[in-house]
Design a protein around this motif. Structure first.
Motif, PDB file in Angstrom:
ATOM      1  N   MET A   1       0.839  -1.172   0.000  1.00  0.00           N
ATOM      2  CA  MET A   1       0.000   0.000   0.000  1.00  0.00           C
ATOM      3  C   MET A   1       0.890   1.244   0.000  1.00  0.00           C
ATOM      4  N   PRO A   2       0.614   2.215  -0.864  1.00  0.00           N
ATOM      5  CA  PRO A   2       1.450   3.428  -0.925  1.00  0.00           C
ATOM      6  C   PRO A   2       1.293   4.256   0.344  1.00  0.00           C
ATOM      7  N   PRO A   3       2.319   5.041   0.663  1.00  0.00           N
ATOM      8  CA  PRO A   3       2.228   5.873   1.863  1.00  0.00           C
ATOM      9  C   PRO A   3       1.182   6.962   1.702  1.00  0.00           C
ATOM     10  N   ILE A   4       0.617   7.358   2.817  1.00  0.00           N
ATOM     11  CA  ILE A   4      -0.381   8.430   2.811  1.00  0.00           C
ATOM     12  C   ILE A   4       0.361   9.747   3.001  1.00  0.00           C
ATOM     13  N   HIS A   5       0.197  10.644   2.056  1.00  0.00           N
ATOM     14  CA  HIS A   5       0.857  11.943   2.119  1.00  0.00           C
ATOM     15  C   HIS A   5      -0.109  12.950   2.709  1.00  0.00           C
ATOM     16  N   SER A   6       0.230  13.479   3.871  1.00  0.00           N
ATOM     17  CA  SER A   6      -0.669  14.415   4.525  1.00  0.00           C
ATOM     18  C   SER A   6      -0.265  15.868   4.307  1.00  0.00           C
ATOM     19  N   ARG A   7       0.917  16.089   3.752  1.00  0.00           N
ATOM     20  CA  ARG A   7       1.367  17.468   3.539  1.00  0.00           C
ATOM     21  C   ARG A   7       0.862  18.002   2.214  1.00  0.00           C
ATOM     22  N   SER A   8       0.613  19.280   2.188  1.00  0.00           N
ATOM     23  CA  SER A   8       0.197  19.900   0.938  1.00  0.00           C
ATOM     24  C   SER A   8       1.426  20.136   0.062  1.00  0.00           C
ATOM     25  N   SER A   9       1.206  20.323  -1.211  1.00  0.00           N
ATOM     26  CA  SER A   9       2.318  20.562  -2.126  1.00  0.00           C
ATOM     27  C   SER A   9       3.030  21.869  -1.791  1.00  0.00           C
ATOM     28  N   LYS A  10       2.303  22.837  -1.250  1.00  0.00           N
ATOM     29  CA  LYS A  10       2.927  24.103  -0.862  1.00  0.00           C
ATOM     30  C   LYS A  10       3.947  23.868   0.247  1.00  0.00           C
ATOM     31  N   ASN A  11       3.595  23.052   1.232  1.00  0.00           N
ATOM     32  CA  ASN A  11       4.522  22.748   2.314  1.00  0.00           C
ATOM     33  C   ASN A  11       5.752  22.008   1.805  1.00  0.00           C
ATOM     34  N   LEU A  12       5.553  21.112   0.853  1.00  0.00           N
ATOM     35  CA  LEU A  12       6.686  20.371   0.299  1.00  0.00           C
ATOM     36  C   LEU A  12       7.618  21.296  -0.475  1.00  0.00           C
ATOM     37  N   VAL A  13       7.065  22.251  -1.191  1.00  0.00           N
ATOM     38  CA  VAL A  13       7.883  23.220  -1.928  1.00  0.00           C
ATOM     39  C   VAL A  13       8.664  24.088  -0.950  1.00  0.00           C
ATOM     40  N   GLU A  14       8.007  24.504   0.122  1.00  0.00           N
ATOM     41  CA  GLU A  14       8.698  25.301   1.131  1.00  0.00           C
ATOM     42  C   GLU A  14       9.828  24.517   1.783  1.00  0.00           C
ATOM     43  N   GLN A  15       9.575  23.237   2.090  1.00  0.00           N
ATOM     44  CA  GLN A  15      10.614  22.411   2.694  1.00  0.00           C
ATOM     45  C   GLN A  15      11.773  22.222   1.719  1.00  0.00           C
ATOM     46  N   GLU A  16      11.474  22.023   0.453  1.00  0.00           N
ATOM     47  CA  GLU A  16      12.532  21.860  -0.542  1.00  0.00           C
ATOM     48  C   GLU A  16      13.389  23.116  -0.606  1.00  0.00           C
ATOM     49  N   GLY A  17      12.769  24.281  -0.513  1.00  0.00           N
ATOM     50  CA  GLY A  17      13.517  25.535  -0.493  1.00  0.00           C
ATOM     51  C   GLY A  17      14.422  25.633   0.725  1.00  0.00           C
ATOM     52  N   ARG A  18      13.893  25.225   1.892  1.00  0.00           N
ATOM     53  CA  ARG A  18      14.712  25.233   3.105  1.00  0.00           C
ATOM     54  C   ARG A  18      15.874  24.261   2.996  1.00  0.00           C
ATOM     55  N   ILE A  19      15.654  23.129   2.340  1.00  0.00           N
ATOM     56  CA  ILE A  19      16.736  22.145   2.156  1.00  0.00           C
ATOM     57  C   ILE A  19      17.838  22.742   1.292  1.00  0.00           C
ATOM     58  N   LEU A  20      17.453  23.432   0.229  1.00  0.00           N
ATOM     59  CA  LEU A  20      18.452  24.061  -0.639  1.00  0.00           C
ATOM     60  C   LEU A  20      19.248  25.127   0.106  1.00  0.00           C
ATOM     61  N   LEU A  21      18.546  25.934   0.898  1.00  0.00           N
ATOM     62  CA  LEU A  21      19.240  26.949   1.689  1.00  0.00           C
ATOM     63  C   LEU A  21      20.161  26.312   2.723  1.00  0.00           C
ATOM     64  N   ALA A  22      19.707  25.231   3.323  1.00  0.00           N
ATOM     65  CA  ALA A  22      20.508  24.548   4.339  1.00  0.00           C
ATOM     66  C   ALA A  22      21.769  23.935   3.738  1.00  0.00           C
ATOM     67  N   THR A  23      21.650  23.330   2.564  1.00  0.00           N
ATOM     68  CA  THR A  23      22.838  22.745   1.937  1.00  0.00           C
ATOM     69  C   THR A  23      23.844  23.826   1.585  1.00  0.00           C
ATOM     70  N   GLU A  24      23.367  24.970   1.123  1.00  0.00           N
ATOM     71  CA  GLU A  24      24.280  26.075   0.817  1.00  0.00           C
ATOM     72  C   GLU A  24      24.953  26.599   2.081  1.00  0.00           C
ATOM     73  N   ALA A  25      24.190  26.721   3.161  1.00  0.00           N
ATOM     74  CA  ALA A  25      24.765  27.202   4.420  1.00  0.00           C
ATOM     75  C   ALA A  25      25.854  26.253   4.919  1.00  0.00           C
ATOM     76  N   PHE A  26      25.627  24.953   4.772  1.00  0.00           N
ATOM     77  CA  PHE A  26      26.620  23.989   5.225  1.00  0.00           C
ATOM     78  C   PHE A  26      27.845  24.002   4.314  1.00  0.00           C
ATOM     79  N   LYS A  27      27.620  24.045   3.006  1.00  0.00           N
ATOM     80  CA  LYS A  27      28.743  24.052   2.058  1.00  0.00           C
ATOM     81  C   LYS A  27      29.586  25.322   2.189  1.00  0.00           C
ATOM     82  N   ASN A  28      28.952  26.432   2.508  1.00  0.00           N
ATOM     83  CA  ASN A  28      29.682  27.693   2.689  1.00  0.00           C
ATOM     84  C   ASN A  28      30.281  27.820   4.081  1.00  0.00           C
TER      85      ASN A  28
END
Length: 78
Positions: A1-28
């Motif tokens: 059975m596939p996982p149930i996704h409870s987050r909205s696509s807006k939240n996922l986009v926001e999290q993806e943005g935070r991940i990108l910012l976090a990777t840059e902060a760590f790399k810098n």
């Protein structure tokens, strides 16, 4: 059975943005600890570690794996 996704696509986009910012902060070297970066940007530590190791987001990896060859495309057009 596939996982149930409870987050909205807006939240996922926001999290993806935070991940990108976090990777840059760590790399810098703005923040030296992966755990601290994850805490400050409110993202899962394991996800941040995976991205730093070069793993792609699943939607990107799925999109890249579904490409068809030129010959397959021509065959479908006929």
């Amino acid at each position: 059975m596939p996982p149930i996704h409870s987050r909205s696509s807006k939240n996922l986009v926001e999290q993806e943005g935070r991940i990108l910012l976090a990777t840059e902060a760590f790399k810098n070297q703005e923040i030296s600890s992966i755990r601290e970066v994850a805490r400050r940007f409110n993202i899962p530590r394991s996800t941040l570690q995976d991205r730093l190791r070069g793993y792609q987001h699943h939607t990107i990896s799925r999109a890249n794996s579904s490409n068809i060859t030129r010959i397959e495309e021509e065959s479908l057009q006929k």
